[in-house]
Design a protein around this motif. Structure first.
Motif, PDB file in Angstrom:
ATOM      1  N   GLY A  76       0.836  -1.193   0.000  1.00  0.00           N
ATOM      2  CA  GLY A  76       0.000   0.000   0.000  1.00  0.00           C
ATOM      3  C   GLY A  76       0.871   1.244   0.000  1.00  0.00           C
ATOM      4  O   GLY A  76       2.014   1.245  -0.462  1.00  0.00           O
ATOM      5  N   ASP A 134      -2.033  -4.044  -2.629  1.00  0.00           N
ATOM      6  CA  ASP A 134      -3.067  -4.226  -1.608  1.00  0.00           C
ATOM      7  C   ASP A 134      -4.462  -4.252  -2.204  1.00  0.00           C
ATOM      8  O   ASP A 134      -5.388  -4.829  -1.634  1.00  0.00           O
ATOM      9  CB  ASP A 134      -2.958  -3.135  -0.542  1.00  0.00           C
ATOM     10  CG  ASP A 134      -3.104  -1.741  -1.131  1.00  0.00           C
ATOM     11  OD1 ASP A 134      -2.837  -1.573  -2.333  1.00  0.00           O
ATOM     12  OD2 ASP A 134      -3.480  -0.817  -0.377  1.00  0.00           O
ATOM     13  N   ALA A 135      -4.644  -3.650  -3.376  1.00  0.00           N
ATOM     14  CA  ALA A 135      -5.967  -3.661  -4.006  1.00  0.00           C
ATOM     15  C   ALA A 135      -6.394  -5.083  -4.371  1.00  0.00           C
ATOM     16  O   ALA A 135      -7.588  -5.408  -4.365  1.00  0.00           O
ATOM     17  CB  ALA A 135      -5.961  -2.780  -5.256  1.00  0.00           C
ATOM     18  N   TYR A 136      -5.417  -5.939  -4.669  1.00  0.00           N
ATOM     19  CA  TYR A 136      -5.725  -7.318  -5.043  1.00  0.00           C
ATOM     20  C   TYR A 136      -6.364  -8.080  -3.886  1.00  0.00           C
ATOM     21  O   TYR A 136      -7.170  -8.997  -4.106  1.00  0.00           O
ATOM     22  CB  TYR A 136      -4.438  -8.014  -5.486  1.00  0.00           C
ATOM     23  CG  TYR A 136      -4.616  -9.465  -5.859  1.00  0.00           C
ATOM     24  CD1 TYR A 136      -5.137  -9.828  -7.098  1.00  0.00           C
ATOM     25  CD2 TYR A 136      -4.270 -10.477  -4.969  1.00  0.00           C
ATOM     26  CE1 TYR A 136      -5.302 -11.162  -7.436  1.00  0.00           C
ATOM     27  CE2 TYR A 136      -4.431 -11.810  -5.295  1.00  0.00           C
ATOM     28  CZ  TYR A 136      -4.943 -12.152  -6.535  1.00  0.00           C
ATOM     29  OH  TYR A 136      -5.110 -13.470  -6.865  1.00  0.00           O
ATOM     30  N   GLU A 138      -8.206  -6.698  -1.423  1.00  0.00           N
ATOM     31  CA  GLU A 138      -9.445  -6.118  -0.926  1.00  0.00           C
ATOM     32  C   GLU A 138     -10.623  -7.014  -1.294  1.00  0.00           C
ATOM     33  O   GLU A 138     -10.815  -7.360  -2.461  1.00  0.00           O
ATOM     34  CB  GLU A 138      -9.641  -4.712  -1.498  1.00  0.00           C
ATOM     35  CG  GLU A 138      -8.648  -3.690  -0.957  1.00  0.00           C
ATOM     36  CD  GLU A 138      -8.894  -2.306  -1.530  1.00  0.00           C
ATOM     37  OE1 GLU A 138      -9.870  -2.159  -2.305  1.00  0.00           O
ATOM     38  OE2 GLU A 138      -8.117  -1.384  -1.221  1.00  0.00           O
TER      39      GLU A 138
END
Length: 370
Positions: A76, A134-136, A138
């Protein structure tokens, strides 16, 4: 203060003969009016210097981990970095070369082992988080579980490497814990979904708890294998078994008591009685194998169960005090008469089974393990 490991090392170095070491053990046992095998020794401190070095090592490990934070990339925007774990693991291994391999210090060795394995685990998990973003992760709990499982697998391999090099007794239990995390993480990855509801969580729990129980039984059997190789509790094999028992106990106890409603605070009076009966059964097993970890792991559950029983029968104001009094006095009595209680439990057992359990009499002719 001299531990069994110190005596073992003294015999290996030729400072003491095996007969002298055995005579010393017998003298200490006689002075304590109890067989040393029943004292359940494990090496945690060799002196206050262990505490001093342990604190210093912890400060240094925290410092290098903090330095690793400033070496990107981050998970992130400002999350952890894989270098935090890498720096901690590398530092812990380097310190272990002196304080564990040369000085054989107990508490620092445990701290450094945990830091090394934890650092390796963090390196893998934070590395995956950095690589995938980090989006992966979520609303992707399955991916989180898989990454944790991957980290656990590498941590188990790291624990094996550490054991091969340093032979710290707790290492086997740490490696076993990593394997447990690997299995449970892989199973959980098949149930965690973005739209997971309470029913899904209950189904996952119904799968994970029996598996955890089986893993606990497997760990218990592994601990018994180490224990049976040292029935007089005179080598580090006994220390290895101690830590394995400490891991196995909650893995076995928690699923059983959860089925009785203890973890949800919904135990009935009948369920509370069943808990007390089960605790007595665990006590019999603990006496037979001469390990107190089972009793300690189940202590919170039996405290709650007795508290529930006193409430059911109207003793509301004094329920906690009476519960603590009953459990505390019972455990103290058991501790005072542990050796006698063990004889009463072990003597009726078949000869083949008794041969695999810790000896009742330290003077018994039991060959020392290699």
């Amino acid at each position: 203060m001299y531990s069994e490991s110190d005596l073992e090392n003294a015999v290996a170095a030729g400072a003491l003969t095996p007969a002298q070491a055995e005579s010393f053990r017998g003298y200490v046992a006689a002075g304590r009016h109890a067989p040393m095998v029943d004292e359940e020794h494990f090496r945690l401190l060799t002196g206050f210097n262990d505490v001093f070095v342990g604190i210093a090592a912890a400060i240094m490990l925290i410092a290098v981990g903090a330095l690793g934070y400033y070496v990107g990339p981050h998970v992130g925007d400002d999350g952890p970095t894989p270098f935090m774990g890498l720096f901690v693991a590398a530092t812990a291994w380097g310190l272990a070369e002196f304080f564990t391999r040369q000085r054989r210090m107990a508490l620092p060795s445990i701290i450094l082992l945990l830091a090394f394995v934890g650092g390796v685990f963090g390196t893998i998990v934070f590395g995956a988080g950095t690589a995938l973003g980090d989006a992966y992760f979520e609303e992707n709990g399955s991916a989180v579980a898989i990454v944790i499982s991957l980290g656990a697998a590498v941590a188990a391999a790291a624990a094996w490497m550490h054991w091969r090099r340093f032979r710290v007794p707790i290492t086997v239990a740490v490696g076993a814990a990593a394997v447990v995390a690997l299995v449970l993480g892989l199973l959980a990855s098949g149930y965690v979904t973005p739209d997971m509801n309470d029913a899904d969580a209950e189904r996952m729990k119904n799968v994970l708890e029996p598996v955890a129980l089986l893993l606990g039984l497997g760990t218990f059997l592994l601990a018994m294998r180490w224990d049976s190789s040292d029935p007089r509790r005179e080598t580090r094999r006994s220390d290895v078994a101690f830590w394995l028992h400490l891991l196995a106990a909650p893995l076995m106890v928690h699923p059983i008591f959860d089925l009785l409603g203890l973890t949800q605070g919904a135990a009935t009076a009948l369920g509370a009685i069943a808990v007390v009966v089960l605790y007595v059964g665990l006590g019999m097993v603990a006496l037979a194998i001469d390990r107190r970890a089972l009793l300690v792991s189940a202590l919170a559950y039996v405290l709650f169960a007795l508290n529930r029983l006193f409430e059911t029968y109207g003793v509301v104001e004094l329920n906690f005090a009476l519960t603590a009094l009953v459990i505390g006095s019972s455990l103290l009595l058991l501790s005072a008469f542990w050796a006698s209680a063990r004889r009463a439990v072990v003597n009726p057992l078949p000869e083949g089974l008794r041969a695999r359990l810790p000896v009742l009499d330290r003077s018994a002719a039991v060959p020392l393990p290699a």
